[in-house]
Design an enzyme around this catalytic site. Sequence first.
Site, PDB file in Angstrom:
ATOM      1  N   SER A   1       0.859  -1.187   0.000  1.00 20.70           N
ATOM      2  CA  SER A   1       0.000   0.000   0.000  1.00 20.70           C
ATOM      3  C   SER A   1       0.889   1.228   0.000  1.00 20.70           C
ATOM      4  O   SER A   1       2.025   1.191   0.499  1.00 20.70           O
ATOM      5  CB  SER A   1      -0.893   0.015   1.240  1.00 20.70           C
ATOM      6  OG  SER A   1      -1.548   1.260   1.398  1.00 20.70           O
TER       7      SER A   1
ATOM      8  N   TYR B   1      -1.719  -0.346  10.229  1.00 26.45           N
ATOM      9  CA  TYR B   1      -1.780  -0.600   8.786  1.00 26.45           C
ATOM     10  C   TYR B   1      -0.512  -0.120   8.093  1.00 26.45           C
ATOM     11  O   TYR B   1       0.072  -0.824   7.269  1.00 26.45           O
ATOM     12  CB  TYR B   1      -3.013   0.078   8.195  1.00 26.45           C
ATOM     13  CG  TYR B   1      -3.279  -0.307   6.761  1.00 26.45           C
ATOM     14  CD1 TYR B   1      -3.806  -1.558   6.453  1.00 26.45           C
ATOM     15  CD2 TYR B   1      -3.022   0.565   5.712  1.00 26.45           C
ATOM     16  CE1 TYR B   1      -4.063  -1.933   5.145  1.00 26.45           C
ATOM     17  CE2 TYR B   1      -3.277   0.214   4.395  1.00 26.45           C
ATOM     18  CZ  TYR B   1      -3.798  -1.041   4.122  1.00 26.45           C
ATOM     19  OH  TYR B   1      -4.047  -1.406   2.819  1.00 26.45           O
TER      20      TYR B   1
END
Length: 266
Positions: free
Chosen positions: A147, A160
């Site tokens: 990501s 995350y």
Amino acid sequence: MSGFPQPFSGKVALVTGAAGNIGLATANRLATMGADLALLDLDPEKLEQAHAALGEHDVRIRVHTCDVTDGAQVREAVDAVAAELGQIDFLFNNAGYQGAFAPVQDYPEADFTRVMHINVCGAFHVLKHVARHMVARGYGRIVNTASMAGVQGPPNMAAYGASKFAIIGLTEVAAKDLAPYNIRVNAISPAFMGPGMMWDRQVELQARVGSQYFSTKPEEVARQMIGSIPMRRYGNIEEIPGVVAFLFGDDSSYMTGVNLPISGGI
């Protein structure tokens, strides 16, 4: 499907997180290109729905409910796929969890642990057990879902962000370890993708945090996020599968250990 080239005919692709938007869209692209599919996900009902959605393709499809945080379950599922379909050529290592939104000093410890177990330990389990089969054959192509959160750490997403930095590092290490066996390992890093639940969730939760980086109004947060993208729009889920297919295919034959941003220029 007629009318489409099928460069992946005779190949087998294993997709984790296959019932989610990115997993299903990518599985659909790979099937269109002729690949047989093994679909793994934690949710059996959504997994069957994904299977049904792919039924128009003239390829073999197998489904396995699997918790990627359980290494024994992963090994069993991967071994079953190899036995059922004869081989595993491609791995889209995509299962993940976004986690909570909070500044690091307030971030819930239990959620941090959960994110790391799913996004890092889970990805490692899948990578390890699929790699065992690929090493034995001397062939494989792996794409891990990282990501942009693992490239430029976002505020209020400690777990995350940390997990996706780890995936990029794991990709680089695995690329070196597996290169002698004709196995390439790369990653993709999507940024803001929408529309849909993931986009709506991050907009709403960033607004709730009330940090200096975003407004407390979700509609303004959405404008702020899009304003940070040079292309001035979020990405569409359908803009991801082609990048994965490129990394599986021969056009990327001299690429390994690479992380490709899908970010609109961020």
